[in-house]
Write a protein that holds these residues in place. Sequence first.
Motif, PDB file in Angstrom:
ATOM      1  N   ILE A  95      -8.915  -3.493  -8.032  1.00 15.71           N
ATOM      2  CA  ILE A  95      -8.368  -3.421  -6.837  1.00 15.71           C
ATOM      3  C   ILE A  95      -7.925  -4.923  -6.649  1.00 15.71           C
ATOM      4  N   ASN A  96      -6.426  -5.036  -6.227  1.00 13.87           N
ATOM      5  CA  ASN A  96      -6.027  -6.399  -5.888  1.00 13.87           C
ATOM      6  C   ASN A  96      -5.492  -6.199  -4.563  1.00 13.87           C
ATOM      7  N   VAL A  97      -6.012  -7.148  -3.678  1.00 18.56           N
ATOM      8  CA  VAL A  97      -5.562  -7.507  -2.205  1.00 18.56           C
ATOM      9  C   VAL A  97      -4.790  -8.624  -1.975  1.00 18.56           C
ATOM     10  N   SER A  98      -3.735  -8.633  -1.609  1.00 20.26           N
ATOM     11  CA  SER A  98      -2.875  -9.962  -1.321  1.00 20.26           C
ATOM     12  C   SER A  98      -1.960  -9.771  -0.372  1.00 20.26           C
ATOM     13  N   PRO A  99      -2.010 -11.041   0.483  1.00 23.42           N
ATOM     14  CA  PRO A  99      -1.003 -11.117   1.571  1.00 23.42           C
ATOM     15  C   PRO A  99       0.387 -11.523   1.102  1.00 23.42           C
ATOM     16  N   ILE A 100       1.509 -11.119   1.919  1.00 21.87           N
ATOM     17  CA  ILE A 100       2.768 -11.283   1.611  1.00 21.87           C
ATOM     18  C   ILE A 100       3.473 -11.615   2.958  1.00 21.87           C
ATOM     19  N   LEU A 101       4.333 -12.434   2.609  1.00 15.81           N
ATOM     20  CA  LEU A 101       5.157 -13.222   3.862  1.00 15.81           C
ATOM     21  C   LEU A 101       6.589 -12.765   3.719  1.00 15.81           C
ATOM     22  N   ILE A 102       6.836 -11.719   4.649  1.00 15.63           N
ATOM     23  CA  ILE A 102       8.488 -11.318   4.518  1.00 15.63           C
ATOM     24  C   ILE A 102       9.058 -11.408   6.169  1.00 15.63           C
ATOM     25  N   ASP A 103      10.217 -12.074   5.984  1.00 15.54           N
ATOM     26  CA  ASP A 103      10.936 -12.424   7.302  1.00 15.54           C
ATOM     27  C   ASP A 103       9.993 -12.854   8.387  1.00 15.54           C
ATOM     28  N   GLY A 104       9.274 -13.706   8.333  1.00 16.91           N
ATOM     29  CA  GLY A 104       8.272 -14.173   9.271  1.00 16.91           C
ATOM     30  C   GLY A 104       7.022 -13.620   9.510  1.00 16.91           C
ATOM     31  N   GLU A 105       7.019 -12.410   8.649  1.00 19.15           N
ATOM     32  CA  GLU A 105       5.839 -11.143   9.204  1.00 19.15           C
ATOM     33  C   GLU A 105       5.046 -11.378   8.082  1.00 19.15           C
ATOM     34  N   THR A 106       3.696 -11.169   8.376  1.00 22.72           N
ATOM     35  CA  THR A 106       2.656 -11.218   7.367  1.00 22.72           C
ATOM     36  C   THR A 106       2.361  -9.709   7.035  1.00 22.72           C
ATOM     37  N   TYR A 107       2.295  -9.395   5.676  1.00 26.18           N
ATOM     38  CA  TYR A 107       2.043  -7.984   5.192  1.00 26.18           C
ATOM     39  C   TYR A 107       0.886  -8.130   4.220  1.00 26.18           C
ATOM     40  N   VAL A 108       0.163  -6.967   4.176  1.00 26.00           N
ATOM     41  CA  VAL A 108      -0.960  -7.049   3.227  1.00 26.00           C
ATOM     42  C   VAL A 108      -0.547  -5.837   2.204  1.00 26.00           C
ATOM     43  N   GLN A 109      -0.503  -6.253   0.783  1.00 27.62           N
ATOM     44  CA  GLN A 109      -0.441  -5.511  -0.266  1.00 27.62           C
ATOM     45  C   GLN A 109      -1.536  -5.219  -0.932  1.00 27.62           C
ATOM     46  N   ILE A 110      -2.079  -3.871  -1.332  1.00 25.34           N
ATOM     47  CA  ILE A 110      -3.098  -3.295  -1.964  1.00 25.34           C
ATOM     48  C   ILE A 110      -2.445  -2.657  -3.267  1.00 25.34           C
ATOM     49  N   HIS A 111      -3.109  -3.079  -4.440  1.00 23.56           N
ATOM     50  CA  HIS A 111      -2.631  -2.494  -5.587  1.00 23.56           C
ATOM     51  C   HIS A 111      -3.861  -2.036  -6.245  1.00 23.56           C
ATOM     52  N   VAL A 112      -3.865  -0.879  -6.849  1.00 22.48           N
ATOM     53  CA  VAL A 112      -5.138  -0.407  -7.618  1.00 22.48           C
ATOM     54  C   VAL A 112      -4.902   0.031  -9.223  1.00 22.48           C
ATOM     55  N   SER A 113      -5.219   0.122  -9.927  1.00 21.42           N
ATOM     56  CA  SER A 113      -5.204   0.566 -11.258  1.00 21.42           C
ATOM     57  C   SER A 113      -6.508   1.215 -11.945  1.00 21.42           C
ATOM     58  N   TYR A 114      -6.558   2.548 -11.945  1.00 17.85           N
ATOM     59  CA  TYR A 114      -7.680   3.146 -12.034  1.00 17.85           C
ATOM     60  C   TYR A 114      -7.589   3.792 -13.474  1.00 17.85           C
ATOM     61  N   ASP A 115      -8.518   3.575 -14.291  1.00 17.57           N
ATOM     62  CA  ASP A 115      -8.548   4.140 -15.686  1.00 17.57           C
ATOM     63  C   ASP A 115      -9.043   5.659 -15.567  1.00 17.57           C
ATOM     64  N   TRP A 116      -8.125   6.553 -15.691  1.00 16.41           N
ATOM     65  CA  TRP A 116      -8.503   8.043 -15.461  1.00 16.41           C
ATOM     66  C   TRP A 116      -9.171   8.625 -16.979  1.00 16.41           C
ATOM     67  N   GLN A 117      -9.880   9.231 -16.857  1.00 19.14           N
ATOM     68  CA  GLN A 117     -10.565   9.774 -18.112  1.00 19.14           C
ATOM     69  C   GLN A 117     -10.781  11.085 -18.122  1.00 19.14           C
ATOM     70  N   PRO A 118     -10.133  11.981 -19.001  1.00 22.96           N
ATOM     71  CA  PRO A 118     -10.394  13.304 -19.127  1.00 22.96           C
ATOM     72  C   PRO A 118     -11.929  13.703 -19.203  1.00 22.96           C
ATOM     73  N   MET A 119     -12.211  14.938 -18.518  1.00 28.35           N
ATOM     74  CA  MET A 119     -13.799  15.498 -18.640  1.00 28.35           C
ATOM     75  C   MET A 119     -14.075  15.905 -19.971  1.00 28.35           C
ATOM     76  N   PHE A 120     -13.426  16.008 -21.105  1.00 25.93           N
ATOM     77  CA  PHE A 120     -13.953  16.973 -22.378  1.00 25.93           C
ATOM     78  C   PHE A 120     -13.734  15.850 -23.499  1.00 25.93           C
TER      79      PHE A 120
END
Length: 148
Positions: A95-120
């Motif tokens: 999980i990556n949580v980072s603030p972003i400043l766009i046109d004077g407004e503060t945004y929070v961006q969350i990016h998740v990379s999950y390693d999916w594994q098959p059941m079998f």
Amino acid sequence: MRLSRQRGLAAVEATIVLPLILLMMMAIGEFGRLLYEYNTLTKAVRAGARTASVSSNPGNYDVSLVQDKTKNMILYGQEIEGTKTVLPGLKAEDINVSPILIDGETYVQIHVSYDWQPMFGDTFNTFFGNTISLTFPLETSMTMRALL
């Protein structure tokens, strides 16, 4: 007369077709589980973005104040640390949580990379001795305006 020669034909046909049908059914089940886990991950990230957008320091947004609560919301479905994760194998490092400043407004961006594994199994063995990896990352992200 012809009936006596075709007596075991249905059993032979079933022996040939049944493994293919079972393989297709298992593949459809795995694909359904993949979609379910991606949907669960997306909902968890959306809940985490809502948690991260609410500042605990009114007037001044600081992402470090909400980062732990946000990661807990994504991992466990609650703001405090739990025992069972929403998805098996999901870790805080994904999980990556980072603030972003766009046109004077503060945004929070969350990016998740999950390693999916098959059941079998993680790999598929081919007839030629090669293996094909069946694991791949499910990635999702969410950007939300911070409420000051």
